[in-house]
Design an enzyme around this catalytic site. Structure first.
Site, mmCIF file in Angstrom:
data_model
loop_
_atom_site.group_PDB
_atom_site.id
_atom_site.type_symbol
_atom_site.label_atom_id
_atom_site.label_comp_id
_atom_site.label_asym_id
_atom_site.label_seq_id
_atom_site.Cartn_x
_atom_site.Cartn_y
_atom_site.Cartn_z
ATOM 1 N N GLY A 177 56.976 9.272 36.532
ATOM 2 C CA GLY A 177 56.010 9.990 35.713
ATOM 3 C C GLY A 177 56.535 11.203 34.975
ATOM 4 O O GLY A 177 55.775 11.858 34.252
ATOM 5 N N TYR A 178 57.810 11.536 35.102
ATOM 6 C CA TYR A 178 58.338 12.739 34.456
ATOM 7 C C TYR A 178 58.698 12.492 32.989
ATOM 8 O O TYR A 178 59.420 11.549 32.666
ATOM 9 C CB TYR A 178 59.590 13.238 35.175
ATOM 10 N N THR A 179 58.221 13.354 32.138
ATOM 11 C CA THR A 179 58.585 13.451 30.711
ATOM 12 C C THR A 179 58.675 12.095 30.016
ATOM 13 O O THR A 179 59.631 11.826 29.274
ATOM 14 C CB THR A 179 59.906 14.240 30.524
ATOM 15 N N ASP A 180 57.673 11.270 30.247
ATOM 16 C CA ASP A 180 57.582 9.965 29.574
ATOM 17 C C ASP A 180 58.843 9.122 29.731
ATOM 18 O O ASP A 180 59.223 8.367 28.830
ATOM 19 C CB ASP A 180 57.276 10.154 28.081
ATOM 20 N N GLY A 181 59.510 9.281 30.871
ATOM 21 C CA GLY A 181 60.683 8.467 31.151
ATOM 22 C C GLY A 181 62.007 9.090 30.748
ATOM 23 O O GLY A 181 63.074 8.593 31.144
#
Length: 310
Positions: free
Chosen positions: A51-55
């Site tokens: 879920g971090y920074t759109d991948g």
């Protein structure tokens, strides 16, 4: 306690670097600089999440770690956003593996507790990933103590064991001391706490009127809204000035010194911002200073709430 090591047998470092800022507030060049600084400091343990920074976090980390994969310990998280169902775990894990461009991860966490999915469904799926050789260890993040032990019982029914916990823990968020850390010591869980700087509160920048998550992000603003927390941050700055180090170094070293902690997760947006956290790796904190820092904030009452026994 499960002995966690890289695939080539090297023990994990006593600090972990969290890549939540990769691809967000840290661009690709800044991310690379921080990765290099961590490696130079001896860190071989890196944490990311689906879920971090759109991948972008996973993609950047995958590129940076590729040339020395076997000597690094990489963790990612799944099932957030969305539930811990077999379909969602599988879909997110496959996408994470594609982003990382790697054949396996060393540690896969469930990112959140899910009331709506039977644990049996969740852990059967995780056991299959471990059996396939694509996941070496399983962890859980943001679980309470009772949720952890319930999950461990279900995991064992699939010949699986939870190796690691990732709770929030810092000088102004000490709830983990009540049950999570004693449970970890008793049951042998490794503990990798996040947010040792309290969302930036313990850096001292908010006392100077600087902006940041505690001002701009409603979740962090609510999490650290109480006046006593801000008073503690000011007192920490004063103590750090007396000691002659950054309050960041003291805050991180305080978390690391707790016997229930295996490795705190540090982070930053730039190398300059990260440096004081790296300095905590070699900072020697004696018992007197540890107790003095702990006195800045309330010790949470025992789970039984029998204060005379605390």
């Amino acid at each position: 306690m499960t002995s966690l090591a890289t695939n080539d047998g090297t023990s994990i470092s006593k600090f972990c670097f969290g890549t939540m800022q990769f691809g967000g507030k840290a661009d690709e060049a800044q991310s690379g600089e921080m990765f290099a600084a961590c490696r130079e400091a001896g860190i071989n343990f890196f944490d990311t999440a689906f879920g971090y920074t759109d991948g972008k976090s996973e993609r950047y980390l995958g590129k940076l770690a590729a040339s020395e994969r076997e000597s690094l310990f990489l963790a990612t998280k799944c099932a957030h956003p969305a539930p811990s169902t077999p379909a969602n775990i599988t879909a997110q894990f496959e996408e994470s593996m594609d982003r990382l461009n790697m054949g396996y991860v060393d540690l896969l966490y469930l990112h959140r507790w899910d009331d709506g999915t039977p644990l049996e469904d969740t852990f059967e799926t995780l056991a299959q990933l471990v059996d396939s050789g694509r996941v070496r260890h399983i962890g859980i993040s943001n679980f309470s103590a009772w949720q952890t032990m319930k999950a461990q019982a279900v995991a064992r029914s699939f010949s699986l064991s939870i190796a690691a916990l990732q709770p929030m823990y810092n000088l102004v968020k000490r709830q983990a001391e009540v049950e999570i850390l004693p449970m970890a010591l008793s049951e042998g869980f490794s503990v990798f706490p996040y947010s040792p700087l309290g969302g930036g509160l313990l850096t001292g920048k908010y006392g100077k009127g600087d902006g940041g998550r505690l001002v701009d992000d409603p979740m962090y603003k609510a999490r650290y809204a109480q006046d006593w927390m801000h008073d503690a941050a000011i007192a920490l700055q004063e103590m750090a000035a007396d000691v002659g180090v950054s309050p960041i170094t003291l805050a991180v070293a305080w978390v690391a010194r707790n016997p229930g902690i295996t490795a705190p997760i540090i982070s930053g947006r730039t190398v300059e911002q990260l440096r004081p956290s790296l300095d905590a790796m070699t900072f020697e904190m004696d018992e007197a200073l540890y107790a003095q820092l702990a006195s800045l904030t309330p010790t949470p009452p025992p789970a039984t709430d029998r204060l005379e026994e605390a």
